[in-house]
Motif scaffolding. Structure first.
Motif, PDB file in Angstrom:
ATOM      1  N   VAL A 283       0.841  -1.200   0.000  1.00 43.36           N
ATOM      2  CA  VAL A 283       0.000   0.000   0.000  1.00 43.36           C
ATOM      3  C   VAL A 283       0.874   1.247   0.000  1.00 43.36           C
ATOM      4  O   VAL A 283       0.630   2.204  -0.753  1.00 43.36           O
ATOM      5  CB  VAL A 283      -0.923  -0.027   1.241  1.00 43.36           C
TER       6      VAL A 283
ATOM      7  N   PHE B 232     -20.981   0.190   5.667  1.00 43.88           N
ATOM      8  CA  PHE B 232     -20.435  -1.129   5.360  1.00 43.88           C
ATOM      9  C   PHE B 232     -20.900  -1.568   3.973  1.00 43.88           C
ATOM     10  O   PHE B 232     -20.095  -1.995   3.137  1.00 43.88           O
ATOM     11  CB  PHE B 232     -20.912  -2.116   6.428  1.00 43.88           C
TER      12      PHE B 232
ATOM     13  N   THR C  25     -19.204   0.489   1.220  1.00 39.34           N
ATOM     14  CA  THR C  25     -17.793   0.123   1.016  1.00 39.34           C
ATOM     15  C   THR C  25     -17.672  -1.190   0.265  1.00 39.34           C
ATOM     16  O   THR C  25     -16.869  -1.316  -0.659  1.00 39.34           O
ATOM     17  CB  THR C  25     -17.077   0.013   2.372  1.00 39.34           C
TER      18      THR C  25
ATOM     19  N   ASP D  22     -16.191  -1.666  -3.598  1.00 44.21           N
ATOM     20  CA  ASP D  22     -14.962  -2.447  -3.771  1.00 44.21           C
ATOM     21  C   ASP D  22     -15.171  -3.683  -4.637  1.00 44.21           C
ATOM     22  O   ASP D  22     -14.214  -4.317  -5.057  1.00 44.21           O
ATOM     23  CB  ASP D  22     -14.456  -2.853  -2.378  1.00 44.21           C
TER      24      ASP D  22
ATOM     25  N   LEU E 219      -4.857   6.629  -8.817  1.00 38.91           N
ATOM     26  CA  LEU E 219      -6.234   6.230  -8.516  1.00 38.91           C
ATOM     27  C   LEU E 219      -6.263   5.407  -7.228  1.00 38.91           C
ATOM     28  O   LEU E 219      -7.146   5.579  -6.377  1.00 38.91           O
ATOM     29  CB  LEU E 219      -6.779   5.423  -9.697  1.00 38.91           C
ATOM     30  N   GLY E 220      -5.268   4.526  -7.088  1.00 36.94           N
ATOM     31  CA  GLY E 220      -5.162   3.721  -5.869  1.00 36.94           C
ATOM     32  C   GLY E 220      -5.019   4.598  -4.642  1.00 36.94           C
ATOM     33  O   GLY E 220      -5.669   4.372  -3.622  1.00 36.94           O
TER      34      GLY E 220
ATOM     35  N   MET F  68      -8.301   6.072  -3.769  1.00 35.07           N
ATOM     36  CA  MET F  68      -9.192   5.099  -3.141  1.00 35.07           C
ATOM     37  C   MET F  68      -8.747   4.753  -1.731  1.00 35.07           C
ATOM     38  O   MET F  68      -9.567   4.531  -0.844  1.00 35.07           O
ATOM     39  CB  MET F  68      -9.283   3.840  -3.998  1.00 35.07           C
ATOM     40  N   ILE F  69      -7.438   4.696  -1.514  1.00 37.34           N
ATOM     41  CA  ILE F  69      -6.939   4.424  -0.161  1.00 37.34           C
ATOM     42  C   ILE F  69      -7.363   5.564   0.760  1.00 37.34           C
ATOM     43  O   ILE F  69      -7.873   5.342   1.859  1.00 37.34           O
ATOM     44  CB  ILE F  69      -5.405   4.256  -0.165  1.00 37.34           C
TER      45      ILE F  69
ATOM     46  N   THR G  48     -11.141   5.092   1.420  1.00 33.71           N
ATOM     47  CA  THR G  48     -11.549   3.970   2.272  1.00 33.71           C
ATOM     48  C   THR G  48     -11.015   4.123   3.686  1.00 33.71           C
ATOM     49  O   THR G  48     -11.621   3.634   4.627  1.00 33.71           O
ATOM     50  CB  THR G  48     -11.092   2.617   1.688  1.00 33.71           C
ATOM     51  N   VAL G  49      -9.857   4.757   3.818  1.00 30.53           N
ATOM     52  CA  VAL G  49      -9.354   4.985   5.169  1.00 30.53           C
ATOM     53  C   VAL G  49     -10.061   6.179   5.786  1.00 30.53           C
ATOM     54  O   VAL G  49     -10.405   6.174   6.963  1.00 30.53           O
ATOM     55  CB  VAL G  49      -7.824   5.191   5.154  1.00 30.53           C
TER      56      VAL G  49
ATOM     57  N   LEU H  69     -13.115   6.702   9.280  1.00 25.30           N
ATOM     58  CA  LEU H  69     -12.636   7.609  10.323  1.00 25.30           C
ATOM     59  C   LEU H  69     -13.585   8.790  10.465  1.00 25.30           C
ATOM     60  O   LEU H  69     -13.937   9.204  11.554  1.00 25.30           O
ATOM     61  CB  LEU H  69     -11.225   8.106   9.994  1.00 25.30           C
TER      62      LEU H  69
END
Lengths: 261, 288
Positions: A21, A191, A194, A198, A233-234, A237-238, A241-242, A246
């Motif tokens: 990651v 949930f 997400t 994904d 793009l990753g 998205m990280i 999603t993180v 939060l």
């Protein structure tokens, strides 16, 4: 001595989970025109190219609309079912729970094939509708598990107090139960969103030609070679999603703080 | 209608949308592909309804399908074993750590929320010809030409372990948390060494969590087709790839139905054995 060994092992496991990651994030800022090492400098150019890539923006819009609709439908079905299972004595509750969880126990490929062929037989071809039905059915069990776990912790006393003070069942539900349930509902919805956002396994079976979600778009781009845009793009998205959970947790804390005073 | 009757009907009204959805979009479709698997694909396009055993004969006797089924089960088994060996000590560390357990667990769960396709492709950045590892090895001078490390069975297993490890850690952690630490203290005070205590008290008590994590890793690993497509070579197809090929590429839906049901039967037997001995409740603990 033994504990040191376990700790060292655990640290290696953390590195194993985070290293790939971290490399994605690192390479997304690479100035080089190839998505690989060596790094030639830091730059935002791949994020700018990303923002100008119509195919990716379309995929984002599709994924977000699909995720939102999935979350709304799945959470509605899931909350109603969880209410029944937690609040009433239903004969055969265990069997019903297992039935509702079944979509997780069936391999997603099999679920994807079954739904595609059956709905095609009914005249519903590969389409956004099929995609939506598919996403609802495999997110539903997760929503039910999450919502049920939180519903159990809501005491019935408050509702009974409201009723004894003359509130109708309807008033009690909308003014007492629903506000108390909100964190569970939001958690379930988040949930579902997400998981839908994904998903690629089922989506590749159900999506009509020309329609791409973010994961299938990335998958299609991987066929050529790994371009720096994919890393950018990753990274987006990280961050999403993180960041989203939060943010959700922060909002939940804010709400509970307000209601606490 | 009496109050009691209304009270008894209410939960069914609440349950009916979800039950209808599961019945209509899961159970009826599964029955439908069972019927479909006996139909016949014709050259003209429309599949011939009827009762033909051809697809099942092909799926069950062709050694091509059998070999890939076995190699799929082998890959899933190795993946599960590696997840257990990596995940158990990590979960033990979190459960018995004096630090902030919630943060430690959350950190390990974080990659779980990060997109599966991104995590899978991220290994190309590390192991690819111009990836981090090759660049490093070239730089320190161990190799003079980059090595192709990707696109083989090992990288497929690596990708699967990276995807499934959080399921293992979470399940083991939940069962370790449920153990009364007084039992471990008691064993210690009766003269057992830490290692003996672990082997005779902690490990047996945490087996349900290990089994739940193992089942999830195995079933999810054996049902994947994206990881072999991204990280595997042409010969590393898994069983779900055959299903995808039959349904999407060849449009041979009757054969695809039979292959899907074969996969469902093999993995379903595992789930049922698990359910028989440990029950679904353990699995739900780790997921919920």
């Amino acid at each position: 001595m033994g504990w040191q060994l376990i700790r060292g092992w655990a640290i290696l496991v953390y590195i194993f989970m985070f290293l790939p990651v971290a490399v994605v994030v690192l390479l997304s800022f690479n100035a080089s025109q190839f998505g690989s090492f060596p790094m030639t400098g830091l730059s935002f150019r791949w994020f700018i190219e990303l923002a100008n890539n119509d195919a990716i923006l379309r995929a984002f819009r599709t994924s977000i609309i699909l995720g939102l609709l999935t979350a709304i439908i799945s959470t509605t079905l899931g909350v109603l079912a969880s209410l029944a299972l937690v609040r009433y004595r239903v004969p055969g509750a265990n069997a019903i729970s297992t039935l509702l969880i079944a979509p997780i126990l069936v391999p997603e490929v099999v679920l994807a094939v079954a739904l595609l062929l059956f709905l095609n037989f009914l005249g519903i071809n590969k389409s956004f509708t099929l995609l939506l039905f598919g996403h609802v059915i495999f997110t539903l069990p997760f929503v039910i598990l999450v919502v049920q776990a939180r519903l159990i912790s809501i005491k019935r006393d408050v509702e009974e107090a409201a009723m004894s003070l003359g509130a109708s069942p309807r008033q009690t539900f909308f003014q007492i139960t629903l506000p108390l349930m909100m964190p569970a509902v939001l958690a379930g919805g988040l949930f579902a969103f997400t998981i839908s956002f994904d998903d690629i396994t089922g989506t590749l079976f159900w999506k009509p030609g020309g329609v791409e979600t973010v994961p299938t778009q990335i998958f299609a781009m991987l066929r050529n070679s790994i371009s720096p845009e994919i890393n950018a793009l990753g990274t987006v998205m990280i961050a999403m999603t993180v960041g989203l959970p939060l943010l959700g947790a922060a909002i939940a804390r804010q709400i509970s703080k307000k209601s606490g005073t | 209608m009496s109050v009691e009757a209304r009270e008894a009907r209410q939960p069914w009204i609440l349950l009916s949308p979800a039950l209808t959805a599961v019945a209509l979009f899961l159970f009826v479709p599964l029955l439908f592909i069972l019927v479909y698997s006996f139909w016949l694909r014709t050259a003209t396009g429309a599949d011939q309804a009827g009762f033909y055993l051809d697809n099942w004969r092909e799926a069950l006797t062709d050694t091509f399908y059998r070999d890939i089924l076995f190699s799929t089960l082998r890959i899933a088994a190795i993946t599960t074993l590696v997840c257990a060996l990596m995940g158990y000590p990590a979960a033990y560390f979190i459960a018995r750590s004096k630090g902030n357990k919630a943060i430690l667990l959350l950190m390990l769960m974080l990659p779980f929320w990060i997109s599966y396709i991104i995590r899978t492709m991220s290994w190309i950045n590390i192991l690819g010809v111009s990836g981090a590892l090759n660049t490093f090895l070239l730089w320190i001078g161990i190799i003079t030409d980059p090595i192709q490390m990707l696109y083989n069975e090992t990288t497929v297993i690596l990708g699967l372990v990276h995807f499934l490890l959080p399921f293992m850690v979470l399940n083991v952690f939940v069962s370790l948390e449920g153990i009364d630490t007084n039992l471990e203290d008691a064993a210690n005070s009766l003269g057992a060494t830490r290692w003996e205590t672990f082997l005779q008290v902690t490990l047996p008590l945490s087996l349900p969590g290990l089994a739940a994590g193992g089942l999830l890793c195995f079933v999810l690993g054996a049902g994947t087709y994206i990881t072999p497509l991204v990280l595997g070579g042409p010969r590393d197809a898994m069983f779900a790839n055959l299903v995808f090929e039959a349904i999407i590429t060849q449009l041979n839906w009757p054969l695809g139905s039979a292959l899907s049901l074969m996969l469902l039967a093999v993995l379903g037997v595992l789930v049922m054995i698990y359910n028989r001995y440990l029950g679904m409740a353990q699995l739900m603990k780790g997921l919920g």
